[in-house]
Structure formats: C-alpha cells, structure tokens
Design a protein around this motif. Structure first.
Motif, PDB file in Angstrom:
ATOM      1  N   LYS A 160     -16.649  -5.311  -7.708  1.00  0.00           N
ATOM      2  CA  LYS A 160     -15.221  -5.166  -7.484  1.00  0.00           C
ATOM      3  C   LYS A 160     -14.933  -4.092  -6.429  1.00  0.00           C
ATOM      4  N   VAL A 161     -15.679  -2.988  -6.482  1.00  0.00           N
ATOM      5  CA  VAL A 161     -15.523  -1.927  -5.486  1.00  0.00           C
ATOM      6  C   VAL A 161     -15.937  -2.424  -4.107  1.00  0.00           C
ATOM      7  N   GLN A 162     -16.927  -3.316  -4.096  1.00  0.00           N
ATOM      8  CA  GLN A 162     -17.410  -3.859  -2.822  1.00  0.00           C
ATOM      9  C   GLN A 162     -16.317  -4.636  -2.086  1.00  0.00           C
ATOM     10  N   GLU A 163     -15.341  -5.143  -2.804  1.00  0.00           N
ATOM     11  CA  GLU A 163     -14.240  -5.904  -2.205  1.00  0.00           C
ATOM     12  C   GLU A 163     -13.141  -5.000  -1.651  1.00  0.00           C
ATOM     13  N   THR A 164     -13.286  -3.689  -1.807  1.00  0.00           N
ATOM     14  CA  THR A 164     -12.225  -2.771  -1.370  1.00  0.00           C
ATOM     15  C   THR A 164     -11.922  -2.913   0.112  1.00  0.00           C
ATOM     16  N   GLU A 165     -12.978  -2.955   0.946  1.00  0.00           N
ATOM     17  CA  GLU A 165     -12.770  -3.059   2.399  1.00  0.00           C
ATOM     18  C   GLU A 165     -12.035  -4.344   2.761  1.00  0.00           C
ATOM     19  N   LYS A 166     -12.432  -5.433   2.122  1.00  0.00           N
ATOM     20  CA  LYS A 166     -11.789  -6.713   2.406  1.00  0.00           C
ATOM     21  C   LYS A 166     -10.321  -6.680   2.019  1.00  0.00           C
ATOM     22  N   CYS A 167     -10.015  -6.071   0.877  1.00  0.00           N
ATOM     23  CA  CYS A 167      -8.623  -5.988   0.436  1.00  0.00           C
ATOM     24  C   CYS A 167      -7.791  -5.111   1.374  1.00  0.00           C
ATOM     25  N   CYS A 168      -8.392  -4.037   1.880  1.00  0.00           N
ATOM     26  CA  CYS A 168      -7.654  -3.136   2.775  1.00  0.00           C
ATOM     27  C   CYS A 168      -7.324  -3.793   4.098  1.00  0.00           C
ATOM     28  N   LEU A 169      -8.114  -4.807   4.468  1.00  0.00           N
ATOM     29  CA  LEU A 169      -7.893  -5.471   5.754  1.00  0.00           C
ATOM     30  C   LEU A 169      -6.881  -6.609   5.674  1.00  0.00           C
ATOM     31  N   LEU A 170      -6.451  -6.946   4.469  1.00  0.00           N
ATOM     32  CA  LEU A 170      -5.421  -7.973   4.337  1.00  0.00           C
ATOM     33  C   LEU A 170      -4.119  -7.499   4.977  1.00  0.00           C
ATOM     34  N   ASP A 171      -3.206  -8.450   5.247  1.00  0.00           N
ATOM     35  CA  ASP A 171      -1.963  -8.112   5.940  1.00  0.00           C
ATOM     36  C   ASP A 171      -1.227  -6.955   5.281  1.00  0.00           C
ATOM     37  N   GLN A 172      -1.191  -6.954   3.965  1.00  0.00           N
ATOM     38  CA  GLN A 172      -0.486  -5.888   3.260  1.00  0.00           C
ATOM     39  C   GLN A 172      -1.439  -4.843   2.695  1.00  0.00           C
ATOM     40  N   GLY A 173      -2.682  -4.914   3.099  1.00  0.00           N
ATOM     41  CA  GLY A 173      -3.625  -3.875   2.712  1.00  0.00           C
ATOM     42  C   GLY A 173      -3.390  -2.620   3.546  1.00  0.00           C
ATOM     43  N   ILE A 174      -4.070  -1.533   3.146  1.00  0.00           N
ATOM     44  CA  ILE A 174      -3.845  -0.259   3.841  1.00  0.00           C
ATOM     45  C   ILE A 174      -4.172  -0.369   5.318  1.00  0.00           C
ATOM     46  N   LEU A 175      -5.325  -0.964   5.662  1.00  0.00           N
ATOM     47  CA  LEU A 175      -5.689  -1.111   7.068  1.00  0.00           C
ATOM     48  C   LEU A 175      -4.832  -2.158   7.770  1.00  0.00           C
ATOM     49  N   GLY A 176      -4.493  -3.234   7.060  1.00  0.00           N
ATOM     50  CA  GLY A 176      -3.648  -4.262   7.654  1.00  0.00           C
ATOM     51  C   GLY A 176      -2.304  -3.689   8.088  1.00  0.00           C
ATOM     52  N   VAL A 177      -1.705  -2.871   7.197  1.00  0.00           N
ATOM     53  CA  VAL A 177      -0.438  -2.232   7.526  1.00  0.00           C
ATOM     54  C   VAL A 177      -0.624  -1.238   8.666  1.00  0.00           C
ATOM     55  N   ALA A 178      -1.717  -0.475   8.624  1.00  0.00           N
ATOM     56  CA  ALA A 178      -1.966   0.522   9.674  1.00  0.00           C
ATOM     57  C   ALA A 178      -2.133  -0.135  11.036  1.00  0.00           C
TER      58      ALA A 178
END
Length: 663
Positions: A160-178
């Motif tokens: 589950k932790v391994q999916e953190t990067e993928k989730c952050c890159l989603l449109d509304q993820g932290i990186l996606g928003v950034a």
C-alpha cells in the motif's frame, strides 16, 4: 477591466485548487496516521518475533527483513513532511516562491522514488520470511499463527505504501496539483511578458547602413526578460527531472509565442503577399513590393525567427533536441512563411520580359542569403512541406532566369525588323541594351547570375558551363548586327552614315571605362572609334563633298545656293547625339565648302547690284552649318529614351546590401 476579470478567475481557480488540496491532504493525513499507528506495532511484533526466533533458522530471514521495513517507515515520514510543505506552497501559489517551490517538488519526487524503491526491496525480504514460514516445519508455524499474520500484514502495508508515488501523481494528488500550479505559473509568466517585437522604421523604406543600425537597435533587447526566461527554463527542468510530460507546457508556449509573432507582423502590412499575378501581367506592376518582400522576409527569418529559436533553445534546451526543435518548428510554420513563398512563386509567373530578370535575381539572392537559416529552422520532418515549396520556388527562379537570359539575344534580333530612327539618332534599344548589360555585369548581379547558371547546368547535365559574360557578349554582338541591318534600311546613304556615326560614337564613348567596355575589349572599342572616322569621311563625300564641284559651273552661285538649301533642309532634321562629334562634323562641313566658296571672291550680300544672286555670305554659311544636327530635346522619343535608361538605373540601384545571406 480585463485585468480584474483575469484576477477574479485566478482567485476562483486558486480557491478551487486549495479546496482540492485540502481534501487530498486530509486523506493523506488519515492514511499516514493509520500507517503510523500500525508501523510501531508491527515493528514491535517483528522485533519480538526476531528475538524469539533468533536461535531458529528463521532468525536470519527476519533479521535481514527488519532493517528495510524500518527504512520504509523512515522514508515515509520524510515523504509526509515534504508533501505537507508542497501542499502548503500549492495552497498559496499567488504569492509563490518559485525557486523554493521547485526545490520542494524535486525533493518530494526524489523522496517518493526512494520510498517506492525501498518498498520494493522490503517486500522482497518480507516475502522471503513468508515463504520460509510456509514451507518449513522446523518451527511449526501455522497460517493463523501470530507470526504469520504479522508478516502478511506487513506485506499488505508495504504494498500500500508502494502506491504512494502513483497516488501523488494523479490529477488531484499532491504532485498532480503541484504540476498544475507550475503550469499555470508558466503560462502566466509567458503571457504577461510576451510583447510584440517593435518593427524598425527602416523596413518601410529602402535598406541602407542606417537601416541596419535601426534594426539592431530595435532588437537589442532580449525577447523576454532574462529572469523570466530563466524561470520558464526552471519549470521545464523541474518537469524533466520529475519525469513529468511537458507536452502541455510546449502547447502553451507555441500558442502564446505564435500569437505574439502574428501581432508583431501586423505592423509590416503584409497584405501585398496576397496579390495575384498572371503570365500576362508585367513585373513592373509589383516591383516595389518585391523589394519590400526581400527586406521583410530577411527581417522575419534573420531576426524574429532567430530570436524565437534562441529563446526556445534557452527554455527547452535541456530536453532532447528533437523535442524542442519540433516546438520551434510549430512556431516557425505559423509565422506566415508560406505566404512569403507563395508571393515568390507569383513573381515567377509574371510575363517574361527583360526587367523581370533583375527581379528574379533579387528573389534568388534573398533566398540564397537565407539558405543556412532555412535549413536550420525548417530542417525537421514536420517542415517537409515548406522544404518542398522552397525548393520548388528556387527551381522556378533558376529556370526562369536562365530562360530569360538565353532569350535576350533572340529578343534583340527580333528588333531588327523595326525601322531605324528617321533622324539617324541612337535607337532606344541601344541605350536600353547597353545599360542593361552594364548592370548585369555588376559584381553582385554577375556573381548571382553565374551561380544560377552553374546550378542550372548541374541540374540538366550541360557539358558547357554557361557564364554570364558570354551571354552578355552575345547580346552585344546581336545588337551590332542590328545596327548594320538598320543602316542598310536607309535610302539616303548620307543618313545611313549619320546613323553609324551616332551608334559607333555611342558604343565607343559611353562604354569606354565601363564593365561592358572592358568585356568587349580595347580593340573592339577602337574599332568603333575608327568607324566614326570612317563613316564621317563617307558622309562628307556623299553629301557636302559634292557641292564644291558645283561652284565651277557657269551658274555656280545659283547651283551652290540650291545644293546648300537642299542639303541643309534635309540634314537639319538629322541628329548627331554627341556634342563633340556634332561640333567636329560641322567644322568639317565648313572646311569642305566655305574655303572654295571664299575663293570665288564674292562680296557680301547686297554690296553690289551685280551680286544680287548671292544668297549666303561665308559667315552665314558657317552659322547655318553650326546650327545643324541638334538633338530635339522636346521629342517624345528622346524623353522616352531618357526615362527608360533612368528606369533601369533606378531599378538596379542599391538592390544588394553587403550585409545580407535556398534551402
């Protein structure tokens, strides 16, 4: 008002993004809290399991897995801290510290990547423990044993932790928003700082040194402020470092810079590029536009596109060269270069005439001077159409130039059917052809023409290399044949001599010391000088030389008067164009008849009744002869001739700038 509307939309967008960010942050916080609660328990359980199993075979497996699991927990906590900082900056991006923000995003992305890789390693070690528990009977661990449950729970949590990067890159993820915040900042920087290029005033007049200076002054400032260009570059660098697609940024860049390019061109008033010309229309109808076309095209390519190329290299240079040159090519293709090529093609369609040759040379010279720039700017696959159009234009210019040049001799020969001037003056064709050929031999024109002829020969595998000087030589030789044919057309042999005196004097005097005279050679010039003397003697013999014989007759005075009147009336309509030739010829006429006339011992008119038949005195004869052969400056032919020569001179004057450079 537009600024207020833009500010309102920006605030609404920021508010919406802030809410989304808060929502994502809340979800992230809940997940992190849950993980933080579980990790310590698992850590304690694994440590306890490791302690109890230390003496057993499984001890080594657990010992190897435990450090990586703990490393995952430490990295995850770092990710959480950086993510919180990025989110806080994203929420307040109106007052964004771009340098700090980009640094946080890069560190956050690096931490996420480290977390993903650490999880992969930890999962391998924990799976090793699980396999050992499932396949060994040494310690007798059942599937529902606490140790087995701890291992399974740890694996689930790591995945589950391994999916953190993928989730952050989603449109509304932290990186996606950034990344969306960075894109907005990128577009704002580009839009607010892209100002139309100031078109130099020299582009509305003929080019000269002052014009070159005005162009340099107008373009001395960078296309974008240096700090803005660096910020744009930093954003692209951040995307590249974080393996984020830059397609949207490139699309924004092309749209903004292309619009700015089009706005800059509006001051040039390029409506003339849409002019239509057929094979029946004269090139003279648009010759002024052709001059504008050359200056405008050079400005667009050498200055405006060069600025865009430099800026594009600065902003996207860290990317693959194919990627950023494609971006520039899209801007270049929207610069209106197709319209310039279309106008050049229209020039080649105009009616074939001598003046068109110079304009085709202008077109070729412009394209040739821009050849390296065209290859650099339009060398990519996406520019294949403009490459094909440019090559086709050059082919038409080369073939059209060669065809006109080859036909000039034939065109001169066709004029042989026309009647010579009735007053024996120099025909307009002589003035036109000599001035025309003189300009063709100008170093700039001659070099361009030789280059065109060389290209034409290479295309069609001609054995003999065509050279411009040979073509010019042939034209002049054809003109000489015309002169001889025209001289034979005169019924009066004396007028034929006047014609040959005029033309030979013109060729000798006006071509001596010129490029055309040097081409024809000193012996050729001397030959025409000798012809002047030769035909002068024949002229005197065939006309005035016959009068002295009349003075020996019985009715000599009456015979002289009649003969003199006859020749004077006839030859008063004739012209000797050169002042010195006219003066010398009149002097020879006087020397031929007046001495013999004076030898008769005749007194002045009216001095004696016995001399009532004496019509002219010696002085009167001299005055009348001296007034002969004067050019008729009011005649339309002379005016047309002068205008024609002036037109040639003005046409070719100043066409080639020393500072100027087909695909």
């Amino acid at each position: 008002m537009e600024h207020l509307i833009h500010a309102r939309d920006l605030l609404n967008t920021s508010l919406h993004q802030s809410r989304q960010i808060d929502f994502e942050l809340h979800k992230t916080s809940v997940t992190l809290a849950h993980i933080d609660q579980i990790f310590p328990t698992l850590e304690t359980a694994i440590r306890d399991m490791a302690s109890k199993c230390a003496s057993l075979p499984i001890g080594d497996h657990v010992g190897r897995a435990l450090p990586t699991v703990l490393a995952v927990l430490n990295v995850y906590r770092l990710v959480n801290e950086l993510g919180t900082s990025v989110t806080a900056q994203s929420s307040s991006h109106i007052n964004l510290d771009l340098t700090l923000y980009i640094s946080l995003i890069k560190r956050f992305k690096q931490a996420l990547t480290l977390l993903t890789n650490t999880c992969k390693l930890a999962i391998l070690w924990v799976q090793d423990v699980k396999q050992f528990l499932q396949h060994t009977t040494t310690i007798g661990v059942a599937h529902d044993h606490p140790y087995h449950l701890i291992v399974c729970k740890t694996l689930h949590l790591l995945k589950k932790v391994q999916e953190t990067e993928k989730c952050c890159l989603l449109d509304q993820g932290i990186l996606g928003v950034a990344f969306k915040v960075l894109e907005d900042e990128y577009e704002n920087l580009l839009t607010q700082n892209s100002l139309p290029v100031q078109v130099p005033s020299s582009l509305f007049s003929s080019g000269d040194e002052e014009s070159d200076e005005s162009v340099s002054d107008a373009l001395s400032q960078p296309v974008l402020p240096f700090h803005v260009a660096n910020n744009l570059k930093a954003i692209i660098s951040c995307f590249a470092t974080c393996n984020h697609q830059v397609d949207r940024c490139m699309a924004i860049y092309v749209k903004v810079r292309s619009t700015n390019f089009e706005t800059s061109l509006q001051d040039l008033d390029l409506n003339y590029l849409e002019i239509s010309l057929s094979e029946f229309d004269s090139i003279q109808d648009i010759e002024g536009y052709i001059d504008d076309w050359g200056r405008h095209l050079e400005f667009v390519v050498k200055h405006m596109l060069e600025l865009e190329y430099t800026l594009c290299d600065h902003v996207f240079g860290q990317l693959d060269v194919i990627i950023w040159t494609d971006c520039f090519s899209r801007i270049a293709l929207q610069s209106g270069i197709h319209r310039f090529i279309k106008f050049g093609n229209m020039v080649t369609k105009a009616k074939k005439e001598a003046i068109k040759l110079f304009k085709l040379l202008d077109v070729f010279n412009t394209l040739n001077n821009l050849r390296h720039d065209f290859n650099r700017f339009f060398g990519g696959k996406e520019c294949s159409e403009i490459q094909s159009q440019t090559r086709n234009l050059i082919k038409k210019v080369v073939n059209g130039t060669t065809e006109i040049l080859h036909e000039l001799s034939a065109q001169v020969q066709l004029q042989r059917l026309m009647d010579p001037p009735p007053d024996g003056s120099v025909p307009r064709l002589v003035n036109f052809v000599t001035e025309y050929c003189e300009e063709l031999l100008d170093d700039d024109y001659r070099l361009v023409l030789d280059q065109i002829l060389e290209i034409h020969c290479s295309w069609y595998n001609h054995n003999k290399k065509l050279v411009s000087v040979e073509e010019v030589h042939n034209i002049i030789k054809a003109l000489e044949l015309n002169l001889e044919a025209w001289a034979r057309r005169y019924e009066d042999s004396a007028l034929s001599c006047i014609f040959m005196m005029n033309t030979s004097c013109y060729l000798h005097k006006h071509l001596n010391g010129t490029r055309l005279g040097d081409l024809m050679g000193e012996s050729w010039l001397k030959q025409h000088d000798d012809r002047v003397q030769y035909y002068t003697q024949i002229f005197l013999r065939e006309s005035w030389g016959r009068i002295p014989a009349l003075l020996t007759n019985t009715d000599r005075i009456t015979g002289f008067a009649e003969a003199f009147d006859r020749e004077y009336r006839k030859q008063s309509r004739w012209v000797l164009c050169d002042d010195s030739l006219r003066w010398k010829t009149c002097e020879l006429i006087v020397e031929t008849i007046v001495p013999v006339y004076n030898d008769l011992g005749l007194v002045e008119v009216g001095s004696s009744p016995s001399n009532k038949y004496v019509k002219y005195s010696s002085e009167g004869v001299e005055n009348l002869v001296s007034s002969m052969f004067q050019p008729k400056y009011g005649s339309s032919d002379v005016i047309k001739c002068a205008n024609l020569v002036d037109r040639i001179k003005s046409l070719v004057a100043g066409r080639f700038s020393p500072a100027t450079v087909a695909a």
